[in-house]
Structures are given as structure tokens and as C-alpha cells.
Design an enzyme around this catalytic site. Structure first.
Site, mmCIF file in Angstrom:
data_model
loop_
_atom_site.group_PDB
_atom_site.id
_atom_site.type_symbol
_atom_site.label_atom_id
_atom_site.label_comp_id
_atom_site.label_asym_id
_atom_site.label_seq_id
_atom_site.Cartn_x
_atom_site.Cartn_y
_atom_site.Cartn_z
ATOM 1 N N ILE A 299 0.812 -1.222 0.000
ATOM 2 C CA ILE A 299 0.000 0.000 0.000
ATOM 3 C C ILE A 299 0.839 1.262 0.000
ATOM 4 O O ILE A 299 0.385 2.316 -0.398
ATOM 5 C CB ILE A 299 -1.029 0.049 1.167
ATOM 6 C CG1 ILE A 299 -0.336 -0.179 2.504
ATOM 7 C CG2 ILE A 299 -2.154 -0.932 0.939
ATOM 8 C CD1 ILE A 299 -1.244 0.161 3.667
ATOM 9 N N LYS A 300 2.065 1.154 0.468
ATOM 10 C CA LYS A 300 2.898 2.354 0.438
ATOM 11 C C LYS A 300 4.360 1.949 0.326
ATOM 12 O O LYS A 300 4.888 1.213 1.158
ATOM 13 C CB LYS A 300 2.650 3.191 1.693
ATOM 14 C CG LYS A 300 3.642 4.298 1.928
ATOM 15 C CD LYS A 300 3.198 5.611 1.297
ATOM 16 C CE LYS A 300 4.273 6.677 1.453
ATOM 17 N NZ LYS A 300 4.388 7.571 0.327
ATOM 18 N N GLY B 283 7.464 3.507 0.835
ATOM 19 C CA GLY B 283 8.135 4.689 1.351
ATOM 20 C C GLY B 283 9.612 4.584 1.083
ATOM 21 O O GLY B 283 10.080 3.602 0.516
ATOM 22 N N ALA B 284 10.341 5.587 1.529
ATOM 23 C CA ALA B 284 11.782 5.555 1.329
ATOM 24 C C ALA B 284 12.413 4.666 2.384
ATOM 25 O O ALA B 284 13.406 4.007 2.151
ATOM 26 C CB ALA B 284 12.347 6.961 1.429
ATOM 27 N N GLU B 285 11.792 4.643 3.544
ATOM 28 C CA GLU B 285 12.403 3.965 4.670
ATOM 29 C C GLU B 285 11.931 2.525 4.782
ATOM 30 O O GLU B 285 12.671 1.642 5.193
ATOM 31 C CB GLU B 285 12.064 4.749 5.935
ATOM 32 C CG GLU B 285 13.117 4.733 6.981
ATOM 33 C CD GLU B 285 12.662 3.986 8.199
ATOM 34 O OE1 GLU B 285 13.500 3.282 8.766
ATOM 35 O OE2 GLU B 285 11.486 4.086 8.565
ATOM 36 N N ALA B 286 10.688 2.310 4.449
ATOM 37 C CA ALA B 286 10.126 0.967 4.549
ATOM 38 C C ALA B 286 8.957 0.823 3.586
ATOM 39 O O ALA B 286 8.420 1.810 3.118
ATOM 40 C CB ALA B 286 9.639 0.726 5.976
ATOM 41 N N LYS C 172 -6.795 -8.155 9.844
ATOM 42 C CA LYS C 172 -6.199 -7.216 8.897
ATOM 43 C C LYS C 172 -5.004 -6.560 9.583
ATOM 44 O O LYS C 172 -5.159 -5.941 10.638
ATOM 45 C CB LYS C 172 -7.230 -6.128 8.566
ATOM 46 C CG LYS C 172 -7.712 -6.150 7.144
ATOM 47 C CD LYS C 172 -8.557 -4.922 6.927
ATOM 48 C CE LYS C 172 -9.176 -4.900 5.552
ATOM 49 N NZ LYS C 172 -10.029 -3.718 5.378
ATOM 50 N N ASP D 174 9.785 12.110 13.560
ATOM 51 C CA ASP D 174 9.278 12.348 12.207
ATOM 52 C C ASP D 174 7.832 12.824 12.269
ATOM 53 O O ASP D 174 6.933 12.209 11.708
ATOM 54 C CB ASP D 174 9.390 11.059 11.372
ATOM 55 C CG ASP D 174 9.200 11.319 9.881
ATOM 56 O OD1 ASP D 174 9.188 12.500 9.483
ATOM 57 O OD2 ASP D 174 9.064 10.348 9.125
#
Lengths: 222, 340
Positions: A10-11, A13-16, A27, A127
Site C-alpha cells: 500500500i505504500k 516509502g523511502a524507509e520501509a 487485517k 518524524d
């Protein structure tokens, strides 16, 4: 890691990478820190392992401080994977642009209060952006992504945390960044005493003055 | 803006924010006719602003002359004068601004004050054909990750203390290394790092989208003084750590903005290792990797000239009485109406 039906990315990201998965009929979010090719493997491994271990610990501590975070179900350090509760709701990032001014104020006030609780407990989120805050259907705000967080009590780290929040509001919600941040500080003041709030705000000013954030004498002749 | 017939319009740009004094000449169509750079090399230590400014004042007329010669035009052919108005070191900026004001009023043509950081992005776009990139601007004075949104270049991440280039420079000086005009400290460190093999773990400080290099510099310097590690290994470790940090932040900006290009610019852009890291994340996110040729990546007058053209075409000019320099002029304070 148990039964797992095709996880859905679903995403990225840069980090994970975040996957929505079904785990024993539940879920869940599977957060996987994939190796980064650009980093040397030794450095890469150290960073991924450190964050995989520390993130769930901080999330747990945040709960104690009274800040809702997803429940952790499983941590697998070797594959740098965390399995946690899936919070169904909307990112505050999205909400701020959609809601009325009053609701925006309420949200920011609440966020400030939650940041205050973290800081009072010695947790630095690391963050603080509005995409790392999710409101569920009951109106409860969850903080996620503690990957860059730390357990620290110093004024400096609190100042940087608040400063990050301010910066995040300015870069993503520049139209109403000011009113939002003021509300955040109002909420923050509900939890921390006047002196701590004042010190925090002074710290932001000091960080900003470190050279690259604001003009000292705006518009003045130099 | 009506194009004059029969002759081209030219803009002369003056750059003097830090240790370089440079004059560039650009046509209104973005053809760079000259880009003369004179670097100030301190005999020891870092840049002393007053000494650098003295260098700028002494070298200004020679650099101007060379630029006109290279471009094969006369001062009378110019349409506008652009200068870097900030951010930067006060005495250096003032020297450049004084030259710019004198030229503009003597020739009776408009003056355009340009933001140094905007200029780095604009020349990068001109030279690489990038349209709407996430930009990583790394130099001795700046470490900024930015992208365009709603009329301005927004800052997504930056250093909380010293610049990445500054971190490398100070470490090199502490190690007793020397730089030459043809080989600045960054290149010296890069060369040594290429011989390093052992990774020494150093503080890796990424806070949200921001980075901190000062603690890392102290840690590396302390290790250096202890003498337990080879200088090559320390250079290698320092480079790997600081570049991993900026690359992580750049990747986050790329993931966040979902832009299709990454632009690498500033003096440190010349580093091959940094280039390979940024290229890797660009590929990962299906974005195009663009790196500015080094002549235009370091501080240069051409970028000021070209950005002056872009601004002037939008009707932006700076009256002399408002041309005071802005030492801490932030990138995101500047409206860039020429970007759509």
C-alpha cells in the site's frame, strides 16, 4: 511468520514498505524495511536492525504515555519486519485540507496534546508529519512511524521534534500552517507546564537562528 | 517582453556569495556565452569573509573583462544585470552587489537580485533538461532537498547545523590535507575514500527530513586524533555515512512528492559515489537521474545570469534602493512565477 495471504503493497516509502495483509484472520500492516542498495550492507543492516527493534519499543512506550499507536503483533528482526494493527481511518494530512477551520483547530489542538504527552514521557517521535497521524472512525488520533524516534529527555531533542512539526506544516499545509502550529502549541501547553513550553518555543527559535531558517532582521538593511 | 529585433538580449550575472567570484553571460534564450570563475583559496583555515571579499574586489575587473571577451560582446550590448542577493557571507555578497549596481547604473539598464539557491536549481534544469525535479543541492554552504509546489521551491529537508560540504572540508583540514584550485577538499577526500575498505560506524543522524552533520564530524575528528584507524578508512566511512543520510532524505522527498526526476547539484555533486547513490534511488522510483555538469554545479555566474533572465521576463527587477543583500534569504521565500 505464520499464515499470510498475498500481502498488498500500500505504500512504498523511502524507509520501509507497508503491506496490508491478512494475518490469522486479522487485517494487519506489515512494515518491511527492505535493504537499500545505495548503502553499504554493513551500514544498511545496522540501520534497519536498529529501527526494527526500536520502533516497536517506542510505540509501546507511547501507549503508556497515553498516545494511541497501533498494537504490535510480531517483530522479526532478521527480515526487518514488524506486523502491527491496521488502523482504519484517514491521515491527518488529508483531513486538514478537507475540514472546516474549527475542526482543523480541534485536530491540531489534539495533536499538540499528544506530542506533549510523548515529550513529557521522554519520547521523541523523530518524524512528526501529518501523514504519520491517522484518525480512526471514532475520532481517535493514532501516531505511527516511530522509526526515527528516540527515548530522550533533552530540551534540544524536544525542540527539534517541535521544529519538525512546524516545518512539516509549512511544507505540506502552507496555506494554514501558522494557525495550525499555534493550535498545536496550545494543545502542547495543556500537558506541559509553562516553563517547558516556553523553553521548547525558545529552542525552536534558536534552531531556526542556527543559520539557515530565518532572516534575523527581516527586510532590514544588511 | 518584446524581443528586440536585429540583436540578442543579454544578461550578465554576478555570483559572490562565498569563496568564488564569478561572472556569467547568458542570452535571453538560455545560451551561456561565458562563465568565468575565480576561486579564493585561503592560505589556511576556512573562508575568512573579509579576506574573500578582498579577493573578489581585486579580481572583479579582470573576471568581467574575461567574460566579455569570451562572450564576444561589449558592456553596451547588455540588457540587464543580475547578481546574487543572498544567502551568503555579508562582505562577499556586498562586493558583488556593489559591482552589479555600478554596472547597472552606469549602463542605465535594470538590475535583478537573484536568490543563490533558486539559481542552482534553474541552471540545473537548463543544463539537464529536467522539468520538475526533486533537487538535492549539496555544497560547502548548503544541504537542501527541495521540490516545486504552488509557486515556490519548497524545502523538504535540510541540514539542522553545518552543510555536508563543510563537514567534509573541516574533516580534511583536521586531517592536515591540502586543497588546490584543481582539487578541492571534497575531491581529496573522495580520492582517499576510494582506497578505504573498513567501515567505521559513525553517528547517522536523520530527523524526519532533516539531517545533522556536526556530531558526526566531531566523532570522525575524535577517531582521527586517536589514530586507531587509517585515514583512508575514515574518509570512506565519513563519505558513506553522510551520503547515505542525504540519499535517504532525498528518497523520502521523492516518495512523498512522486516527482519523476531527481536533480543533483552543488559542489558536492561532482562526487562519483554520491552520484551512484542518488542514481540508485532514482531508478528505484522510476525517476530520471540528472546531474549538473560541474562547471555549473559549483557557484557560478551563469546560473545568476540565467535566473535573472527568467525573473526579468516575468517583470521582476530590483530597484537600486532595494538591492541590499539578504544574508539569510531562504529558498522558499522566493516566488518563482516562471515555473508552471
Amino acid at each position: 511468520m505464520g499464515e499470510m495471504k498475498q500481502p498488498l503493497l500500500i505504500k512504498k516509502g523511502a524507509e520501509a514498505s507497508l503491506y496490508l495483509a491478512d494475518w490469522h484472520g486479522r487485517k494487519v500492516i506489515m512494515k518491511k524495511r527492505l535493504p537499500k542498495k545505495y548503502r553499504l550492507s554493513k551500514l544498511d543492516e545496522q540501520i534497519r536492525t536498529y529501527r526494527t527493534i526500536h520502533e516497536p519499543q517506542l510505540m509501546h512506550k507511547a501507549k503508556r504515555a497515553g498516545v494511541p499507536t497501533p498494537t504490535i503483533f510480531l517483530v522479526d528482526v532478521k527480515s526487518a519486519t514488524i506486523i502491527m494493527e491496521f488502523i482504519e481511518g484517514k491521515q491527518v494530512k488529508q483531513l486538514l485540507g478537507e475540514v472546516s477551520k474549527n475542526e482543523r483547530q480541534r485536530l491540531c489542538l489534539k495533536i499538540g496534546e499528544l506530542i506533549g504527552r510523548l515529550h513529557k514521557y521522554g519520547i521523541i517521535h523523530g518524524d512528526l508529519t501529518t501523514s504519520n497521524m491517522i484518525q480512526n472512525s471514532e475520532g481517535k488520533i493514532f501516531f505511527v512511524d516511530f522509526g526515527l524516534g528516540e527515548k530522550r529527555k533533552e530540551l534540544e531533542t524536544r525542540g527539534v521534534d517541535l521544529h519538525l512539526m512546524k516545518r512539516a506544516l509549512h511544507s505540506t499545509h502552507f496555506r494554514f500552517a501558522k494557525e495550525c502550529f499555534n493550535a498545536v502549541i496550545k494543545g502542547y501547553s495543556k500537558v506541559l507546564d509553562t516553563e517547558n513550553v516556553k523553553n521548547g518555543l525558545d529552542k525552536i527559535k534558536e534552531i531556526e537562528r542556527r543559520g539557515r531558517y530565518v532572516a534575523k532582521r527581516k527586510g532590514g538593511k544588511e | 517582453m518584446k524581443q528586440k529585433k536585429a540583436r540578442e538580449n543579454y544578461c550578465l550575472g554576478i555570483e559572490s556569495t562565498a569563496d568564488d567570484f564569478s561572472v556569467g553571460i547568458s542570452t535571453f534564450n538560455g545560451e551561456i556565452l561565458a562563465n568565468i570563475i575565480s576561486a579564493y583559496m585561503p592560505p589556511e583555515g576556512g573562508i575568512h569573509p573579509r579576506e574573500a571579499a578582498r579577493h573578489h574586489a581585486e579580481t572583479a575587473s579582470k573576471v568581467l573583462e574575461e567574460a566579455f571577451k569570451k562572450a564576444e560582446i561589449k558592456p553596451q550590448d547588455l540588457s540587464i544585470i543580475a547578481f546574487s542577493q543572498g544567502p551568503g557571507l555579508g562582505p562577499c555578497l556586498r562586493t558583488g552587489a556593489t559591482v552589479a549596481r555600478a554596472l547597472a547604473s552606469d549602463l542605465g539598464i535594470p538590475l535583478v537580485g537573484v536568490n543563490h539557491c533558486v539559481a542552482h536549481i534553474e541552471i540545473g534544469k537548463l543544463k539537464t533538461d529536467a522539468k520538475d525535479p526533486v533537487t538535492l543541492y549539496v555544497s560547502g554552504g548548503n544541504t537542501i532537498v527541495s521540490a516545486f509546489d504552488s509557486g515556490r521551491y519548497r524545502v523538504f529537508g535540510e541540514t539542522l547545523d553545518i552543510a555536508l560540504g563543510n563537514c567534509l572540508d573541516v574533516f580534511a583540514r583536521e586531517a592536515g590535507l591540502y586543497q588546490k584550485p584543481s582539487m578541492p577538499f571534497g575531491a581529496v577526500v573522495e580520492k582517499l575514500a576510494a582506497k578505504g575498505k573498513k567501515l567505521v560506524l559513525l553517528p547517522y543522524t536523520v530527523k524526519g527530513m532533516d539531517m545533522s552533520f556536526s556530531g558526526l564530524l566531531t566523532a570522525a575528528t575524535n577517531l582521527l586524533k586517536k589514530g586507531e584507524y587509517k585515514l583512508e578508512d575514515l574518509c570512506y566511512s565519513l563519505q558513506e555515512t553522510v551520503f547515505s543520510m542525504v540519499t535517504e532524505v532525498t528518497e523520502r522527498a521523492l516518495a512523498h512528492t512522486e516527482k519523476r526526476e531527481v536533480l543533483l547539484t552543488g559542489g558536492v555533486a561532482a562526487n562519483k559515489r554520491l552520484q551512484s547513490m542518488i542514481k540508485a534511488i532514482a531508478e528505484e522510483h522510476d525517476a530520471e537521474f540528472c546531474v549538473v555538469p560541474s562547471e555549473f554545479a559549483i557557484d557560478n555566474g551563469a546560473m545568476i545570469a540565467w535566473t535573472g533572465v527568467l525573473a526579468y521576463k516575468q517583470g521582476i527587477a530590483t530597484p537600486i534602493e532595494k538591492s541590499f543583500v539578504k544574508l539569510r534569504w531562504r529558498l522558499e521565500e522566493v516566488e518563482v512565477p516562471w515555473v508552471k
